[in-house]
Design a protein around this motif. Structure first.
Motif, PDB file in Angstrom:
ATOM      1  N   ALA A 243       0.710  -1.304  -0.304  1.00  0.00           N
ATOM      2  CA  ALA A 243       0.374   0.253   0.061  1.00  0.00           C
ATOM      3  C   ALA A 243       0.835   0.833  -0.496  1.00  0.00           C
ATOM      4  CB  ALA A 243      -1.097  -0.018   1.173  1.00  0.00           C
ATOM      5  N   PRO A 244       0.878   1.938  -1.443  1.00  0.00           N
ATOM      6  CA  PRO A 244       2.400   2.429  -1.226  1.00  0.00           C
ATOM      7  C   PRO A 244       1.661   4.431  -1.016  1.00  0.00           C
ATOM      8  CG  PRO A 244       1.735   2.412  -3.202  1.00  0.00           C
ATOM      9  CD  PRO A 244       1.199   0.913  -2.421  1.00  0.00           C
ATOM     10  N   MET A 245       2.478   5.789  -0.436  1.00  0.00           N
ATOM     11  CA  MET A 245       1.795   6.750   0.099  1.00  0.00           C
ATOM     12  C   MET A 245       2.422   7.577  -0.895  1.00  0.00           C
ATOM     13  SD  MET A 245       0.811   5.574   2.804  1.00  0.00           S
ATOM     14  CE  MET A 245       0.321   6.940   3.055  1.00  0.00           C
ATOM     15  N   HIS A 246       1.679   8.229  -1.469  1.00  0.00           N
ATOM     16  CA  HIS A 246       1.245   9.581  -2.445  1.00  0.00           C
ATOM     17  C   HIS A 246       0.518  10.247  -2.027  1.00  0.00           C
ATOM     18  CE1 HIS A 246       1.671  11.182  -6.320  1.00  0.00           C
ATOM     19  NE2 HIS A 246       0.770  11.211  -6.347  1.00  0.00           N
ATOM     20  N   PHE A 247       1.347  12.023  -2.240  1.00  0.00           N
ATOM     21  CA  PHE A 247       0.426  13.147  -1.463  1.00  0.00           C
ATOM     22  C   PHE A 247       1.058  14.073  -2.192  1.00  0.00           C
ATOM     23  CE2 PHE A 247       0.693  11.807   3.137  1.00  0.00           C
ATOM     24  CZ  PHE A 247       0.096  12.290   3.290  1.00  0.00           C
TER      25      PHE A 247
END
Length: 494
Positions: A243-247
């Motif tokens: 579950a990668p993070m992306h902002f």
């Protein structure tokens, strides 16, 4: 002829004895069989007599009469029971199983009820279920170390010991990764030694005897262990990585407006933050800073020296040829979020701010840097109530948070306990704390470590444990010429 309501009558014409006392087992227990039916086990001659009297035999029955009683594997004087040793073994086995059951509940209960992901809750539920099996093993152990009247009680005890051995081995394996002292080490290390002893004892006496399908039992144990291992690995390694993070961060300057009274230009600034990843996060630290740049321009004759100086002054981020003597002045600084807030998946945040620039400013460009430091909620649980309270470093009333201004300046400290979402890690590590530091004139920093504040910040530990809890920082920056801002303000005021 039988007596009503009593045991079988015995007489000289009996063809075979009604009572058979079997040979003592490894513990000294002798099984009593009456009329081909097992009626119990006894440890001594008085117990045998009480058993027969309860079945209706006369109290003065001659137990040495071969017509009345048949002795196998010894006579009426063969009672090898070691009462103290047997009771001590039973007490030690029960105490170890109870402690293992409590440990299983301590490990699994917080994850079963409060873990963020489904896989972590399943893992916690498996530990609680294993503790329930160990509770049943405690009851079965009373029979197994007693008269063994229930078939399969030894197998239940063996299953409970196998669970304890697997759990304690897993705890030791996780603990050995960093070898930090934790009070729980004083529990699961002795329990591991106990489980090895109990396993050796039960295997030696073949505790699974009496089961109808021992292979099915063994297969069930193996499958349960594999399911637990796979669930644990999925919840601690694969699922967080999958579950990668992306902002999405944006900073935009609006059209400047000239002040009608003062010689200043008002510059609007719009900040935008969105959690576009698949995991909710805690906001550990955040900051936006507006800088004005002044530059001593050159003709570019000494190209190599200008490149080097430009790289040094901008910390190797950019290089310019015709600039000499870069200087950055902080104009405005603030925080869009309060430390300890969280952003759910898809949640957006917008902040609009206005800062002022003198009309006759020497700045040639103005830039803004927006940053947010976050920690994934699927990796840890932050004590938000504690972490949200700001502590002023310059205030002596803050106690252990106080730091002399000449040493620390004027900073806000945010400090709180963080627990890993896998409770196995919490039990095998020292307590971890998140510390965030913010000041209007400094760089926002954070730590995740064992540091628990005694004044000042352990900056050398800044990067420790960051990866384990999924902490990272996202940035956005933009730069505009001052001439453009002044032109828009002039056009507006015409």
């Amino acid at each position: 002829m039988r007596r009503a309501g009593r045991g079988p009558s015995l007489g000289p014409m009996s063809i075979r004895p009604w009572v058979v006392v079997e040979a003592p087992d490894s513990r000294g227990l002798r099984t009593v069989v009456v009329g081909g039916e097992r009626v119990g086990g006894v440890w001594s001659l008085p117990q045998l007599r009480r058993t027969l009297v309860r079945l209706g035999y006369p109290e003065d029955l001659d137990l040495d009469d071969p017509v009345a009683v048949q002795w196998r594997g010894g006579d009426s004087g063969t009672w090898p029971d070691r009462t103290r040793r047997r009771r001590a073994t039973a007490a030690l086995m029960t105490a170890g199983m109870l402690a293992s059951m409590v440990l299983g509940v301590v490990i699994g209960w917080p994850d079963a009820l409060g873990a963020l992901t489904f896989a972590q809750r399943i893992t916690g539920a498996l530990f609680v279920l294993s503790a329930a099996v160990q509770g049943a093993a405690v009851v079965a152990g009373l029979d197994h170390w007693g008269k063994r009247q229930v078939k399969g009680s030894g197998a239940v005890v063996l299953l409970g010991v196998l669970i304890a051995f697997a759990t304690d081995s897993l705890l030791l394996f996780v603990w050995a990764d960093e070898r930090e002292f934790t009070p729980f080490l004083l529990l699961f290390l002795p329990l591991w030694c106990w489980s090895v002893w109990a396993l050796w004892l039960l295997v030696r006496e073949r505790a699974w005897r009496g089961m109808r399908r021992p292979r099915t039992f063994a297969a069930g144990v193996v499958v349960t262990a594999l399911l637990t291992a796979v669930s644990l690995a999925y919840s601690t390694m694969y699922q967080p990585a999958a579950a990668p993070m992306h902002f999405v961060l944006r900073a935009e300057f609006g059209a400047a407006r000239a002040d009608a009274v003062r010689p200043f230009v008002h510059v609007p600034l719009k900040l935008y933050v969105k959690n576009a990843g698949g995991i909710p996060v805690y906001v550990i630290n955040n900051d936006y800073t507006v800088h004005g740049r002044t530059t001593a321009y050159s003709d570019g004759a000494n190209r190599l020296e200008e490149w080097r100086r430009s790289l040094d002054e901008r910390r190797a981020e950019d290089a310019e040829r015709y600039v000499d003597g870069l200087n950055f002045t902080r104009i405005s600084s603030g925080r869009p979020h309060r430390p300890g807030d969280w952003l759910d998946v898809g949640q957006e945040f917008t902040k609009e701010h206005v800062f002022q620039v003198p009309v006759d400013t020497d700045f040639d460009t103005i830039s803004v840097v927006l940053q947010i430091t976050y920690m994934r909620k699927d990796r840890g649980k932050l004590d938000v109530e504690e972490f949200r309270r700001p502590h002023r470093s310059w205030d002596r009333a803050e106690g252990r948070y106080y730091c002399r201004p000449e040493k620390c300046g004027e900073e806000f400290y945010y400090h709180g306990r963080v627990r890993h979402n896998n409770n196995l890690v919490n039990l095998t590590r020292k307590p971890r704390y998140v510390t965030a530091v913010w000041s209007p004139g400094g760089r926002p920093i954070y730590t995740i470590s064992t540091f628990h504040f005694t004044g000042g910040v352990a900056r050398s530990e800044e990067e420790r444990d960051v990866a384990r809890y999924g902490a990272a920082t996202a940035y956005a920056d933009v730069e505009v010429p001052v001439a453009e801002l002044l032109r828009s303000a002039g056009a507006d005021t015409g």
